[in-house]
Design a protein around this motif. Structure first.
Motif, short mmCIF file in Angstrom:
data_model
loop_
_atom_site.label_atom_id
_atom_site.label_comp_id
_atom_site.label_asym_id
_atom_site.label_seq_id
_atom_site.Cartn_x
_atom_site.Cartn_y
_atom_site.Cartn_z
N ALA A 22 -0.45 1.34 -18.60
CA ALA A 22 -1.40 1.19 -19.84
C ALA A 22 -1.52 2.44 -20.79
O ALA A 22 -1.71 2.50 -21.85
CB ALA A 22 -2.87 0.80 -19.16
N ARG A 23 -1.47 3.53 -20.09
CA ARG A 23 -1.58 4.86 -20.77
C ARG A 23 -0.51 4.89 -21.86
O ARG A 23 -0.69 5.47 -23.00
CB ARG A 23 -1.63 5.70 -19.63
CG ARG A 23 -1.96 7.34 -20.43
CD ARG A 23 -1.93 8.34 -19.34
NE ARG A 23 -2.27 9.55 -19.62
CZ ARG A 23 -1.89 10.47 -18.92
NH1 ARG A 23 -1.23 10.61 -17.96
NH2 ARG A 23 -2.21 11.84 -19.57
N GLU A 24 0.76 4.57 -21.31
CA GLU A 24 1.83 4.61 -22.12
C GLU A 24 1.72 3.54 -23.39
O GLU A 24 1.98 3.98 -24.70
CB GLU A 24 3.10 4.28 -21.27
CG GLU A 24 4.43 4.22 -22.24
CD GLU A 24 5.53 4.09 -21.36
OE1 GLU A 24 6.67 4.28 -22.00
OE2 GLU A 24 5.47 3.80 -20.07
N ALA A 25 1.21 2.26 -23.09
CA ALA A 25 1.19 1.48 -24.23
C ALA A 25 0.01 1.76 -25.06
O ALA A 25 0.45 1.70 -26.40
CB ALA A 25 0.61 0.14 -23.37
N VAL A 26 -1.18 2.57 -24.85
CA VAL A 26 -2.07 2.86 -25.70
C VAL A 26 -1.41 3.88 -26.47
O VAL A 26 -1.77 4.09 -27.80
CB VAL A 26 -3.30 3.24 -24.58
CG1 VAL A 26 -4.02 4.22 -25.93
CG2 VAL A 26 -4.01 2.22 -24.22
N SER A 27 -0.69 5.01 -26.01
CA SER A 27 -0.32 5.68 -26.63
C SER A 27 0.86 5.24 -27.79
O SER A 27 0.79 5.80 -29.05
CB SER A 27 0.72 6.90 -25.69
OG SER A 27 1.24 8.08 -26.43
N ASP A 28 1.87 4.62 -27.18
CA ASP A 28 2.67 3.91 -28.32
C ASP A 28 1.98 3.09 -29.24
O ASP A 28 2.33 3.35 -30.46
CB ASP A 28 3.56 2.97 -27.40
CG ASP A 28 4.56 3.57 -26.61
OD1 ASP A 28 4.75 4.89 -26.72
OD2 ASP A 28 5.45 2.82 -25.65
N PHE B 266 -1.40 6.75 -36.43
CA PHE B 266 -2.38 7.80 -36.07
C PHE B 266 -1.66 8.66 -34.98
O PHE B 266 -0.49 8.16 -34.25
CB PHE B 266 -3.71 7.27 -35.03
CG PHE B 266 -4.31 6.34 -36.03
CD1 PHE B 266 -5.36 7.05 -36.85
CD2 PHE B 266 -4.37 4.76 -36.02
CE1 PHE B 266 -6.05 6.10 -37.83
CE2 PHE B 266 -4.99 4.10 -36.86
CZ PHE B 266 -6.05 4.92 -37.72
N PRO B 267 -2.31 9.76 -34.68
CA PRO B 267 -1.67 10.71 -33.41
C PRO B 267 -1.80 9.66 -32.05
O PRO B 267 -2.78 9.18 -31.98
CB PRO B 267 -2.67 11.84 -33.36
CG PRO B 267 -3.10 12.17 -34.99
CD PRO B 267 -3.41 10.56 -35.26
N PRO B 268 -0.57 9.87 -31.48
CA PRO B 268 -0.88 9.09 -30.22
C PRO B 268 -2.05 9.48 -29.28
O PRO B 268 -2.21 10.59 -29.13
CB PRO B 268 0.45 9.42 -29.52
CG PRO B 268 1.62 9.81 -30.62
CD PRO B 268 0.49 10.59 -31.55
N MET B 269 -2.63 8.39 -28.89
CA MET B 269 -3.68 8.82 -27.86
C MET B 269 -3.45 9.02 -26.48
O MET B 269 -2.62 7.99 -25.98
CB MET B 269 -4.81 7.71 -27.96
CG MET B 269 -5.88 7.58 -26.92
SD MET B 269 -7.05 8.83 -27.05
CE MET B 269 -8.24 8.45 -28.14
N THR B 270 -3.69 10.16 -25.93
CA THR B 270 -2.99 10.28 -24.74
C THR B 270 -4.23 10.26 -23.79
O THR B 270 -5.10 11.12 -23.91
CB THR B 270 -2.39 11.75 -24.42
OG1 THR B 270 -1.11 11.89 -25.26
CG2 THR B 270 -1.96 11.90 -23.00
N LEU B 271 -4.38 9.34 -22.99
CA LEU B 271 -5.60 9.15 -21.99
C LEU B 271 -5.67 9.98 -20.80
O LEU B 271 -4.81 10.28 -20.28
CB LEU B 271 -5.75 7.72 -21.55
CG LEU B 271 -5.96 6.61 -22.49
CD1 LEU B 271 -5.82 5.36 -21.71
CD2 LEU B 271 -7.03 6.54 -23.34
N SER B 272 -6.81 10.63 -20.64
CA SER B 272 -6.97 11.53 -19.39
C SER B 272 -6.58 10.77 -18.11
O SER B 272 -7.01 9.48 -18.17
CB SER B 272 -8.34 11.97 -19.34
OG SER B 272 -8.34 12.90 -20.42
N PRO B 273 -6.14 11.20 -17.01
CA PRO B 273 -5.98 10.72 -15.62
C PRO B 273 -7.60 10.11 -15.12
O PRO B 273 -8.71 10.43 -15.57
CB PRO B 273 -5.49 11.90 -14.77
CG PRO B 273 -4.97 12.86 -15.72
CD PRO B 273 -5.54 12.70 -16.81
N VAL B 274 -7.60 9.03 -14.60
CA VAL B 274 -8.67 8.42 -14.05
C VAL B 274 -8.46 8.46 -12.40
O VAL B 274 -7.46 7.98 -11.95
CB VAL B 274 -8.81 7.11 -14.63
CG1 VAL B 274 -10.05 6.29 -13.97
CG2 VAL B 274 -9.02 7.11 -16.05
#
Length: 175
Positions: free
Chosen positions: A125-131, A138-146
């Motif tokens: 999911a993190r990769e999909a959000v970034s893509d 926009f600058p790719p959103m890199t989510l913090s670890p959870v």
């Protein structure tokens, strides 16, 4: 003497095999993107402003039983980025997986499906959000670890506290 030792060993092995008749099994059958979307209601104006967004991230999980020991777990990640109180983008990803879970006690199965599986799905999911955010301009959103184990534990504590409050009221009225 060697024969009796072999007989004892085979008897012990047979007993151990009988105890493991229902072995624990955890398997990832399939990981897939169930749904995804990105909306840019602030475009094109948002691209003319300085980019200092405030991002709000929401996580939700749900699971369903597909068959005997087969479960679908869906992790939903929603990211809302705002700039000067206007929505720059809204990105939502439903990352799913099929998991085989068998031979575990109910509590262990619940923890696997409620904490471990979402943790596995989060990387995808993190990769999909970034893509998606990158492709939206926009600058790719890199989510913090959870830490899904901590989230799962907190959810269980809240459920237990709710049950105690309800149980306590019932005890008071009965006594």
């Amino acid at each position: 003497m060697a024969e009796s030792t072999n007989a004892d060993a085979s008897g012990a092995n047979g007993q151990a095999a009988g105890e493991n008749a229902n072995p624990q099994q955890f398997t990832i059958q399939k990981i897939y993107l169930k749904d995804s979307s990105v909306e840019t209601p602030g475009a094109p104006e948002v691209f003319t402003q300085s980019w200092k967004p405030e991002a709000k991230v929401e996580l939700n999980t749900r699971r369903s039983t597909i068959g005997e020991g087969l479960y679908e777990v869906v992790l939903t990640v929603t990211v809302t980025a705002t700039v000067e109180e206007r929505t720059a983008y809204l990105c939502e990803v439903h990352q799913a997986g099929l998991f085989t879970v068998a031979g575990f006690e109910d509590n262990a199965t619940d923890q696997l499906l409620g904490a471990y599986c979402p943790g596995v799905l989060f990387a995808y999911a993190r990769e999909a959000v970034s893509d998606l955010t990158g492709k939206a301009g926009f600058p790719p959103m890199t989510l913090s670890p959870v830490n899904f184990d901590a989230l799962y534990a907190r959810q269980r504590q809240q459920e237990a506290a709710g049950a105690e409050a309800t149980g306590g009221e019932e005890t008071d009225t009965a006594g």
